[in-house]
Motif scaffolding. Structure first.
Motif, short mmCIF file in Angstrom:
data_model
loop_
_atom_site.label_atom_id
_atom_site.label_comp_id
_atom_site.label_asym_id
_atom_site.label_seq_id
_atom_site.Cartn_x
_atom_site.Cartn_y
_atom_site.Cartn_z
N GLN A 233 1.05 -1.28 0.12
CA GLN A 233 -0.03 0.18 -0.01
C GLN A 233 0.84 1.28 0.12
O GLN A 233 0.50 2.30 -0.75
N ILE A 234 1.78 1.03 0.88
CA ILE A 234 2.87 2.43 1.01
C ILE A 234 3.43 2.58 -0.42
O ILE A 234 3.57 3.63 -0.98
N LEU A 235 3.88 1.48 -1.08
CA LEU A 235 4.70 1.64 -2.31
C LEU A 235 3.67 1.93 -3.36
O LEU A 235 4.16 3.17 -4.14
N PHE A 236 2.34 1.80 -3.37
CA PHE A 236 1.39 2.39 -4.11
C PHE A 236 1.18 3.67 -4.17
O PHE A 236 1.25 4.50 -5.06
N HIS A 237 1.08 4.32 -2.81
CA HIS A 237 0.82 5.65 -2.52
C HIS A 237 2.13 6.53 -2.96
O HIS A 237 2.01 7.43 -3.63
N ILE A 238 3.39 5.85 -2.80
CA ILE A 238 4.46 6.66 -3.07
C ILE A 238 4.57 6.72 -4.75
O ILE A 238 4.78 7.79 -5.31
N ALA A 239 4.08 5.57 -5.51
CA ALA A 239 4.10 5.45 -6.58
C ALA A 239 2.98 6.45 -7.52
O ALA A 239 3.26 7.19 -8.30
N TYR A 240 2.03 6.34 -6.84
CA TYR A 240 0.95 7.41 -7.51
C TYR A 240 1.31 9.04 -7.32
O TYR A 240 0.92 9.73 -8.01
N PHE A 241 1.93 8.95 -5.91
CA PHE A 241 2.22 10.35 -5.67
C PHE A 241 3.42 11.00 -6.80
O PHE A 241 3.18 12.13 -7.50
N LEU A 242 4.46 10.07 -7.08
CA LEU A 242 5.39 10.48 -8.18
C LEU A 242 4.84 10.64 -9.37
O LEU A 242 5.05 11.43 -10.07
N ALA A 243 3.85 9.70 -9.91
CA ALA A 243 3.17 9.64 -11.26
C ALA A 243 2.49 11.02 -11.44
O ALA A 243 2.48 11.70 -12.40
N VAL B 31 11.92 14.12 -10.54
CA VAL B 31 11.00 12.96 -10.27
C VAL B 31 11.25 11.86 -11.18
O VAL B 31 10.97 10.61 -10.83
N LEU B 32 11.81 12.08 -12.45
CA LEU B 32 11.78 11.18 -13.28
C LEU B 32 12.69 9.79 -12.95
O LEU B 32 11.99 8.66 -13.07
N PRO B 33 13.63 9.73 -12.44
CA PRO B 33 14.30 8.44 -12.11
C PRO B 33 13.44 7.63 -10.97
O PRO B 33 13.29 6.50 -11.22
N TRP B 34 13.05 8.30 -10.21
CA TRP B 34 11.93 7.74 -9.02
C TRP B 34 10.90 7.31 -9.62
O TRP B 34 10.38 6.03 -9.49
N TYR B 35 10.15 8.25 -10.53
CA TYR B 35 8.92 7.53 -11.18
C TYR B 35 9.03 6.63 -12.33
O TYR B 35 8.34 5.71 -12.09
N PHE C 249 -6.60 7.14 -13.78
CA PHE C 249 -6.33 6.08 -14.96
C PHE C 249 -5.01 6.93 -15.78
O PHE C 249 -4.26 6.29 -16.15
N ASN C 250 -4.98 8.09 -16.06
CA ASN C 250 -4.03 8.56 -16.84
C ASN C 250 -2.77 8.71 -16.00
O ASN C 250 -1.59 8.43 -16.47
N TYR C 251 -2.89 8.80 -14.89
CA TYR C 251 -1.60 8.96 -14.06
C TYR C 251 -1.03 7.56 -13.88
O TYR C 251 0.15 7.40 -13.96
N VAL C 252 -1.88 6.41 -13.70
CA VAL C 252 -1.16 5.10 -13.45
C VAL C 252 -0.84 4.52 -14.83
O VAL C 252 -0.17 3.48 -14.80
N GLY C 253 -0.94 5.35 -15.88
CA GLY C 253 -0.67 5.11 -17.17
C GLY C 253 -1.51 4.15 -18.13
O GLY C 253 -1.13 3.43 -19.05
N ILE C 254 -2.89 4.22 -17.83
CA ILE C 254 -3.76 3.84 -18.69
C ILE C 254 -4.60 4.66 -19.36
O ILE C 254 -5.32 5.57 -18.81
#
Lengths: 643, 351
Positions: free
Chosen positions: A295-305, A344-348, A385-390
């Motif tokens: 869950q934490i990983l997802f939130h970090i990912a979403y934040f970065l995205a 943000v690029l490398p982390w994203y 959806f656009n943030y997560v890449g769909i």
């Protein structure tokens, strides 16, 4: 685009597609999760020719109207092939058609020959038959259903046609050659969100122009998952479009969608906003149920995205640009945005690969693009959806424009808009009261960009008119421009943004105009609110009818088993009141007169065919009529309750 | 060259050890016994990969070190890195490069085991000249000992890093959910530690960046790039399908960085250890960047054959094993004409 077949009419499209794509599957029919039956382009065309010959033998003439009542199944598509190849036009409607509508459509369209999908539909048409003297033939689609005396089965007709063609019958081929671009390919009766059914006349050239103008890069390796009602113009344009590049359409259903997405791994999909909401809900639920670290990983990912994409949108000028922005502000902000993008690029990059890809895999993992249409897509779903890449390409259109007027493309994806108008399509923004052209108009700064008004359009996709209703046709057109009845604005990056339907506008007694849709979309973000409708025409303030989410209430500890019990629970009412207050507060951008003063929970869910259209839009007049007493009560009490 | 700074303090070494442990655990968590069986079932791709990994890569490293006139400690480190097995990073990159992940995993599995035998042999072949240089300079400063490659130590450190891998595999068998979390965490931890090391190296020993000869940078970057390049064309020459070609290319260029840290820390001592660690850090940093770029390129170039492969595979999944997808004339690229599923589906083979 070079892979797309372009022809003058749909019959020729079917023919060319069979020539070019031959043995590739055009459609796949689900038998079980991992067992699908393919139907190839050439066999579909052959069967279609047989059926067309059978129809001609039955007396169907060129430019006749042939009824086609039923929902998604292969035989529906075959019937459509048969009708097009015999030079006639089909008049489609789903299984949920009421008897009154059925009678009205068959009578009004002058249908002599009709297809019915199921036994149930067959019996209903038979019952009406005595009042429909023109109706000669009924053909049953479902191969497993029992045909009544006087009703033919689809297979019989195909066999008849096959036998005739074996003897050298070339009448179908002659009919194909005789189709004019201006001939109807379909006559769609819409009840839409308002009024009685209207027969929308769509021509071959209407649909062919859509195939020519839709943006997108597809080829014969594409897989398209289909869940929309097959007879709806939005689904039909996707279907024709898919045929034009040789893709395969896989027929799914709402109940098997999740599974089918993983098995078919579609590359392209079109659906109504409701489906994206459901999918979003399911993804969020999956995340909430997963391991806390994940869950934490997802939130970090979403934040970065979010930050990555927002910078990207800014840098490429693809953000929602409602106001004119001076160049120097852009120049000032640009380095900051570029800096954020680089940081943000490398982390994203890492989190996109490790975390977001898993989310995408839930939707099959191969989606290049999805199209949402038939209603407004709530902004938070759009962004998600656009943030997560769909990539979700929201489009805008109506049956009258067969249907696409504008749509975002992969290279022009401005979240919050419905993209730029497609080629050959002109859009005007008109002041609804005075009829003044607001866009394009050099009287205004930037030629009228960011002026709000009614959308009028002109283009090759616009219908011929309403069948046997010249008066309505005349009212709908103004000097060759189709008045859509929708309110919109052209943004500063030349995308269309829909603000609401002018017909659903609520005028308060104070004279303030309120668009209910944005408020409703906002309220539906609450997990406790499943559906809602804002009311208040000619009243002092707005109120809202709420369909509570029983499941969510039960998950948060409520013991109530039925909606009836829930709506009278004071605690539940308190929660809803709090949600409404929170979501539509002025700090959330809602104006004072847009505040919801009162509400009622309804003990029933809005259903497709009753309170909702097939694309899950609320039929306001239906709800208003049905819950008349509730609305009256809401406003007659006068005092604002505090329970 | 003067390079006698103590690069890593004790706590850095501890951190590095934890990172190696976590990453190797994550690697194990992504493997199943089936992956080992797959190697035996389809040995051709793995064999070509083996030739590329243990044949080409050490040779490239040796050539680069010689041509760029590497200081001996750096040269030994580069050859050591060139002889390493592949890691899980390459599997992830292969996935996004639209390559065959199955082959990438098989190659990782096979090379990890094979490294036990191959690394000592390769180091013996390629490092001879450089160890002699070190011995000479050591004797010049009055030390009596000869510098030799600690072969046994290398083998035992390799075995040591296989312990967390085995633990990871065990976790995968027992608790699937945990295994997935371990996989994700591993990648994240890896990036964090590398960045930390870079940052500390920068703040504590900023001069290191300047002291390092430009040739060493070229070598550290070039090793990976040359691995990608030769892996790609070597397998192409042998008629491998694009899907597998991309996997072999990435697997050849991307080495298991953490293992190199483990070996250097456990088997080597000063005066060469710090220099070797420094090169390993440089390689690990640059390889992330170069493989990202290469992956994006492969992803774009491979779109066509990947779409065809995917569509064909799904047709077989849904329409039955015997279904044959007939693409229109002129649509398939020449290399895929005889088999659009690129060797993954027997029914699609046509002659």
């Amino acid at each position: 685009m070079k892979h797309r077949i372009k022809t003058e009419n749909l019959a020729l499209l079917y023919q060319k597609a069979a020539e070019r794509f031959g043995d590739l599957p055009a459609f796949a029919i689900r038998e079980s999760a991992l067992e699908w039956k393919p139907v190839s382009y050439s066999s579909l065309y052959e069967q279609g020719l047989n059926l067309a010959t059978g129809l001609i033998e039955l007396g169907v003439k060129a430019r006749d109207h042939v009824g086609l009542f039923g929902d998604n199944r292969f035989e529906w598509m075959l019937s459509d092939y048969g009708v097009q190849l015999s030079g006639a036009a089909d008049v489609p409607r789903g299984r949920d058609v009421t008897d009154d509508e059925l009678f009205y459509i068959i009578d009004h369209a002058g249908i002599e020959v009709t297809f019915v999908e199921t036994e149930e539909l067959q019996n209903r048409v038979l019952k009406l038959r005595s009042r429909l003297p023109a109706l000669r033939e009924i053909i049953l689609l479902d191969p497993k259903a029992q045909a009544q005396p006087g009703v033919k089965k689809l297979q019989e007709l195909c066999d008849l046609g096959a036998a005739l063609r074996a003897k050298g019958d070339k009448r179908a081929e002659k009919r194909i050659a005789g189709i004019k671009p201006d001939d109807l390919f379909t006559l769609i009766y819409t009840s839409g969100t308002t009024g009685t059914p209207k027969g929308v006349m769509l021509t071959h050239s209407n649909m062919v122009s859509q195939i020519r103008n839709l943006p997108g890069y597809h080829n014969c390796t594409d897989r398209v998952l289909s869940v929309l009602p097959i007879w709806h113009i939005f689904e039909r344009v996707i279907e024709m479009y898919t045929l034009s590049f040789g893709g395969c359409t896989f027929y799914s259903s709402i109940s098997t969608l999740g599974e089918d997405m993983r098995n078919v791994e579609p590359t392209f999909m079109a659906s109504a906003p409701r489906l994206w909401e459901k999918l979003h809900e399911r993804i969020i639920k999956g995340i909430k149920a997963s391991h806390p670290v994940r869950q934490i990983l997802f939130h970090i990912a979403y934040f970065l995205a979010k930050h990555y994409k927002n910078s990207e949108y800014f840098i490429t000028d693809k953000y929602l640009k409602m106001k004119h922005q001076p160049k120097w502000i852009h120049a000032l902000l640009l380095p900051l945005q570029v800096l954020r993008w680089i940081i943000v690029l490398p982390w994203y990059g890492f989190f996109n690969a490790a975390v977001l890809e898993r989310i995408r895999l839930g939707a099959g993992g191969s989606l290049k693009a999805t199209i949402s249409g038939g209603g407004a897509l709530p902004i938070h779903i759009d962004k998600f959806f656009n943030y997560v890449g769909i990539p979700v390409l929201e489009g805008y259109g109506m049956t009258e424009t067969s249907p696409v007027i504008s749509v975002r493309s992969i290279n022009n994806l401005v979240v919050g808009t419905v993209g730029p108008p497609i080629p050959e399509t002109e859009v005007r923004i008109i002041e609804p009261e005075t009829g003044e052209v607001l866009y394009p108009n050099n009287k205004f700064p930037d030629d009228g960009l960011s002026q709000r008004g009614e959308i009028w359009i002109k283009g090759p996709q616009v219908m011929k008119g309403y069948y046997k209703n010249p008066e309505l046709t005349q009212r709908t057109f103004n000097d060759g421009w189709l008045r859509t009845g929708d309110l919109g604005v052209i943004t500063h990056n030349h995308c269309l943004k829909i603000l609401g339907r002018s017909k659903s506008t609520i005028v308060l007694s104070s004279g303030e105009n309120v668009e209910p849709e944005p408020i409703e979309m906002r309220l539906q973000q609450s997990q406790f609110i499943d559906q809602c409708m804002v009311v208040g025409q000619d009243k002092k303030y707005l109120s809202v009818l709420i369909v509570p989410g029983l499941q969510e209430f039960r998950m948060s500890g409520f013991k109530e088993r039925t909606m009836e019990e829930l709506v009278v629970n004071p605690e539940a009412n308190k929660i809803i009141r709090e949600e409404i207050r929170k979501l539509t507060s002025q700090s959330n951008g809602f104006k004072r007169y847009e505040q919801i003063k009162d509400f009622r929970m309804l003990p029933v869910t809005f259903e497709v065919g009753k309170e909702l259209t097939n694309l899950y839009k609320i039929k306001r007049h239906v709800v208003e009529k049905k819950f008349n007493h509730v609305i009256d009560e809401l406003f007659t009490n006068g005092a604002i309750k505090n329970n | 060259m003067e390079f006698n700074t103590q690069l890593l303090y004790a706590h850095d070494q501890a951190l590095l050890a934890i990172m190696i442990f976590v990453i190797m655990l994550g690697m194990g968590a992504s493997l199943t016994p089936d992956d080992f069986r797959a190697v035996i079932r389809k040995p051709r791709g793995v064999f070509i990969g083996f030739l590329s990994q243990f044949g080409l890569m050490p040779l490239i490293a040796f050539t680069l070190a010689t041509l760029l006139n590497f200081p001996p400690a750096f040269a030994i480190a580069l050859i050591l890195i060139g002889s390493l097995p592949g890691g899980t990073t390459s599997n992830m990159f292969t996935y996004f490069a639209r390559g065959s992940v199955a082959l990438s995993i098989s190659m990782t599995t096979a090379s990890t085991i094979m490294a036990l035998f191959m690394m000592p042999i390769l180091l013996k072949i390629y490092t001879g000249g450089f160890t002699a240089q070190i011995s000479a300079s050591m004797q010049a400063t009055g030390t009596e000992a000869d510098f030799i490659i600690p072969t046994m130590n290398i083998i035992s450190s390799l075995i040591l890093v296989l312990v967390p891998v085995a633990m990871g595999m065990f976790i995968r068998q027992k608790w699937r959910d945990w295994a997935k979390t371990a996989e994700d965490t591993a990648g994240f931890v890896g990036i964090l530690v590398i960045l930390y090391l870079l940052l500390t190296a920068f703040t504590r020993h900023g001069h290191l960046f300047l002291q390092t000869p430009i040739g060493v940078y070229i070598g550290a970057i070039g090793l990976g790039l040359a691995g990608f390049f030769f892996g790609y064309w070597f397998s192409r020459l042998l008629g491998v399908y694009p899907l597998f070609q991309r996997a072999i290319s990435l697997e050849t260029g991307i080495q298991n960085g953490p293992v190199s840290f483990a070996i250097i820390l456990l088997s080597f001592s000063e005066p060469v250890q710090s220099q070797m660690i420094w090169l390993a850090i440089l390689y690990s940093t640059f390889i992330v960047i170069t493989s990202s770029v290469i992956t994006l390129r492969y992803r774009k170039n491979g779109k066509r054959d990947w779409d065809i492969y995917k569509n064909t595979a799904i047709h077989n999944r849904l329409f039955g094993e015997d279904y044959v997808t007939q693409y229109p004339k002129g649509f398939l690229p020449k290399r895929l004409l005889s088999d659009p599923s690129q060797g993954t589906q027997p029914s699609q083979k046509r002659f």
